[in-house]
Design a protein around this motif. Structure first.
Motif, PDB file in Angstrom:
ATOM      1  N   TRP A   7       9.107   6.025   5.312  1.00  0.00           N
ATOM      2  CA  TRP A   7       7.907   6.197   5.974  1.00  0.00           C
ATOM      3  C   TRP A   7       7.083   6.551   4.601  1.00  0.00           C
ATOM      4  CZ3 TRP A   7       9.584  10.349  10.102  1.00  0.00           C
ATOM      5  CH2 TRP A   7      10.226   9.668  11.234  1.00  0.00           C
ATOM      6  N   GLY A   8       7.204   7.018   3.775  1.00  0.00           N
ATOM      7  CA  GLY A   8       6.341   7.006   2.547  1.00  0.00           C
ATOM      8  C   GLY A   8       6.057   5.630   2.065  1.00  0.00           C
ATOM      9  N   PHE A   9       7.110   4.688   2.021  1.00  0.00           N
ATOM     10  CA  PHE A   9       6.943   3.234   1.837  1.00  0.00           C
ATOM     11  C   PHE A   9       5.847   2.586   2.760  1.00  0.00           C
ATOM     12  CE2 PHE A   9       8.083  -1.064   2.493  1.00  0.00           C
ATOM     13  CZ  PHE A   9       8.015  -1.875   1.252  1.00  0.00           C
ATOM     14  N   GLY A  10       6.083   2.915   3.980  1.00  0.00           N
ATOM     15  CA  GLY A  10       5.161   2.294   5.222  1.00  0.00           C
ATOM     16  C   GLY A  10       3.604   2.668   4.871  1.00  0.00           C
ATOM     17  N   LEU A  11       3.707   4.140   4.583  1.00  0.00           N
ATOM     18  CA  LEU A  11       2.310   4.757   4.461  1.00  0.00           C
ATOM     19  C   LEU A  11       1.423   4.363   3.371  1.00  0.00           C
ATOM     20  CD1 LEU A  11       2.911   8.425   5.147  1.00  0.00           C
ATOM     21  CD2 LEU A  11       1.197   6.898   6.399  1.00  0.00           C
ATOM     22  N   HIS A  12       2.100   3.578   2.322  1.00  0.00           N
ATOM     23  CA  HIS A  12       1.427   3.111   1.239  1.00  0.00           C
ATOM     24  C   HIS A  12       0.935   1.876   1.612  1.00  0.00           C
ATOM     25  CE1 HIS A  12       2.165  -0.521  -1.635  1.00  0.00           C
ATOM     26  NE2 HIS A  12       1.065   0.235  -2.252  1.00  0.00           N
ATOM     27  N   HIS A  13       1.701   0.900   2.687  1.00  0.00           N
ATOM     28  CA  HIS A  13       1.331  -0.172   3.127  1.00  0.00           C
ATOM     29  C   HIS A  13       0.097  -0.031   3.792  1.00  0.00           C
ATOM     30  CE1 HIS A  13       1.269  -4.218   4.787  1.00  0.00           C
ATOM     31  NE2 HIS A  13       1.600  -3.421   6.006  1.00  0.00           N
ATOM     32  N   SER A  14       0.147   0.899   4.682  1.00  0.00           N
ATOM     33  CA  SER A  14      -0.987   0.939   5.861  1.00  0.00           C
ATOM     34  C   SER A  14      -2.233   1.449   4.951  1.00  0.00           C
ATOM     35  CB  SER A  14      -0.376   2.160   6.786  1.00  0.00           C
ATOM     36  OG  SER A  14       0.601   1.376   7.622  1.00  0.00           O
ATOM     37  N   ILE A  15      -1.999   2.441   4.168  1.00  0.00           N
ATOM     38  CA  ILE A  15      -3.136   2.981   3.613  1.00  0.00           C
ATOM     39  C   ILE A  15      -4.076   1.941   2.721  1.00  0.00           C
ATOM     40  CG2 ILE A  15      -4.098   4.791   1.877  1.00  0.00           C
ATOM     41  CD1 ILE A  15      -1.895   6.658   3.018  1.00  0.00           C
ATOM     42  N   THR A  16      -3.027   1.331   1.890  1.00  0.00           N
ATOM     43  CA  THR A  16      -3.876   0.336   0.946  1.00  0.00           C
ATOM     44  C   THR A  16      -4.205  -1.006   1.738  1.00  0.00           C
ATOM     45  OG1 THR A  16      -1.743  -0.823   0.536  1.00  0.00           O
ATOM     46  CG2 THR A  16      -2.277   0.897  -0.912  1.00  0.00           C
ATOM     47  N   ALA A  17      -3.936  -1.126   3.126  1.00  0.00           N
ATOM     48  CA  ALA A  17      -4.346  -2.311   3.794  1.00  0.00           C
ATOM     49  C   ALA A  17      -5.809  -1.805   4.340  1.00  0.00           C
ATOM     50  CB  ALA A  17      -3.216  -2.719   4.620  1.00  0.00           C
ATOM     51  N   ARG A  18      -5.917  -0.791   4.375  1.00  0.00           N
ATOM     52  CA  ARG A  18      -7.284  -0.207   5.145  1.00  0.00           C
ATOM     53  C   ARG A  18      -8.577  -0.665   4.362  1.00  0.00           C
ATOM     54  NH1 ARG A  18      -3.628   0.299   7.899  1.00  0.00           N
ATOM     55  NH2 ARG A  18      -4.468  -1.489   8.650  1.00  0.00           N
ATOM     56  N   CYS A  19      -9.380  -0.983   5.066  1.00  0.00           N
ATOM     57  CA  CYS A  19     -10.829  -1.711   4.523  1.00  0.00           C
ATOM     58  C   CYS A  19     -11.467  -0.543   3.652  1.00  0.00           C
ATOM     59  CB  CYS A  19     -11.588  -1.932   5.371  1.00  0.00           C
ATOM     60  SG  CYS A  19     -11.369  -3.613   6.301  1.00  0.00           S
ATOM     61  N   TRP A  20     -11.472   0.873   4.188  1.00  0.00           N
ATOM     62  CA  TRP A  20     -12.075   1.988   3.179  1.00  0.00           C
ATOM     63  C   TRP A  20     -11.312   2.228   2.031  1.00  0.00           C
ATOM     64  CZ3 TRP A  20      -8.882   5.743   2.068  1.00  0.00           C
ATOM     65  CH2 TRP A  20      -7.755   6.062   2.553  1.00  0.00           C
ATOM     66  N   PHE A  21     -10.084   2.137   1.716  1.00  0.00           N
ATOM     67  CA  PHE A  21      -9.174   2.123   0.659  1.00  0.00           C
ATOM     68  C   PHE A  21      -9.685   1.032  -0.291  1.00  0.00           C
ATOM     69  CE2 PHE A  21      -5.942   1.244  -1.961  1.00  0.00           C
ATOM     70  CZ  PHE A  21      -5.402   2.530  -2.545  1.00  0.00           C
ATOM     71  N   LYS A  22      -9.730  -0.248   0.215  1.00  0.00           N
ATOM     72  CA  LYS A  22      -9.823  -1.235  -0.493  1.00  0.00           C
ATOM     73  C   LYS A  22     -11.420  -1.314  -1.192  1.00  0.00           C
ATOM     74  CE  LYS A  22      -7.116  -4.817   1.823  1.00  0.00           C
ATOM     75  NZ  LYS A  22      -6.965  -5.992   2.376  1.00  0.00           N
ATOM     76  N   ARG A  23     -12.300  -0.654  -0.540  1.00  0.00           N
ATOM     77  CA  ARG A  23     -13.691  -0.708  -1.002  1.00  0.00           C
ATOM     78  C   ARG A  23     -13.578   0.222  -2.228  1.00  0.00           C
ATOM     79  NH1 ARG A  23     -15.299  -0.818   4.590  1.00  0.00           N
ATOM     80  NH2 ARG A  23     -15.122   1.433   4.635  1.00  0.00           N
TER      81      ARG A  23
END
Length: 229
Positions: free
Chosen positions: A43-59
């Motif tokens: 789930w840590g691996f998955g959370l990284h994917h989900s968080i870094t894919a979010r628009c707010w994180f990319k901004r």
């Protein structure tokens, strides 16, 4: 090359081949503590994917690095987390099922590689150079105008909204020798993907609006069954 190597690592890890980094390699411990560690890794691996894919994180992230390197740095982080997942995974080799018939085992291995092949082919509409971050970096080097990947509803995306996510839910189950460790991986992946998809689709609706709402009405998420209008 690093991205492809991390994919090869996870494919051979799940296949449980006689390799030092196989999912059941090593000395097993007690099941429940091992399962807790493994789910935390997964789930840590998955959370990284989900968080870094979010628009707010990319901004926020692209305030620190050039936007053209956002995809590449994401892949470097993913590769590092893949190594961490494989390295720290706790083996649980208790057997759930074991297909010993050569024909049955061969069919399962064929299906296993076939699902990975479909997942790989699902990146074609996106473009492999863009998927691995190379196109973005090349545009920066050559000073060409940046072009986004855009929205696609072609090929597998005309049948399913999330073919790669479906592949991730399927591959842990397609094995002649299912162990308790693989069962934890399979169940943990399925739970995570189903929850993460809710947030992913919310982002897509916010970004694409009615285009994605219409696509969601026409194309099912995981099962290629069209609902009646």
């Amino acid at each position: 090359m690093i991205g492809l190597a991390s994919i090869a690592l996870i494919i051979t890890f799940l296949a449980d081949l006689p390799l030092p980094w196989a999912i059941d390699a090593g000395t097993p411990g007690a099941f429940w503590p091992s399962a807790a560690v493994n789910l935390a890794l997964l789930w840590g691996f998955g959370l990284h994917h989900s968080i870094t894919a979010r628009c707010w994180f990319k901004r926020r992230w692209t305030r620190l690095i050039p936007p053209e390197l956002e995809r590449a740095t994401y892949l470097y982080m993913t590769a590092g987390l893949t190594v961490l997942l494989v390295w720290l995974w706790q083996p649980s080799p208790g057997t759930v099922w074991h297909v010993t018939d050569p024909l049955g085992a061969g069919l399962l291995w064929t299906a296993y590689l076939g699902v990975w092949g479909l997942m790989f082919s699902a990146t074609f509409p996106i473009g492999h150079f863009r998927f691995f971050g190379l196109a973005q970096a090349w545009e920066r080097v050559t000073e060409e105008p940046a072009s986004g990947a855009g929205f696609t509803g072609r090929w597998l995306y005309a049948v399913l909204r999330h073919p790669i996510s479906l592949g991730w839910m399927l591959v842990p189950w397609i094995t002649p020798h299912m162990t308790m460790g693989q069962l934890v991986f399979a169940l943990g992946t399925a739970v995570y993907v189903l929850i993460a998809t809710i947030f992913e689709e919310a982002d897509l609706v916010a970004e694409l609006g009615e285009t994605y709402r219409d696509y969601r009405r026409r194309v099912p998420a995981f099962l290629p069954i069209r609902r009646p209008r």
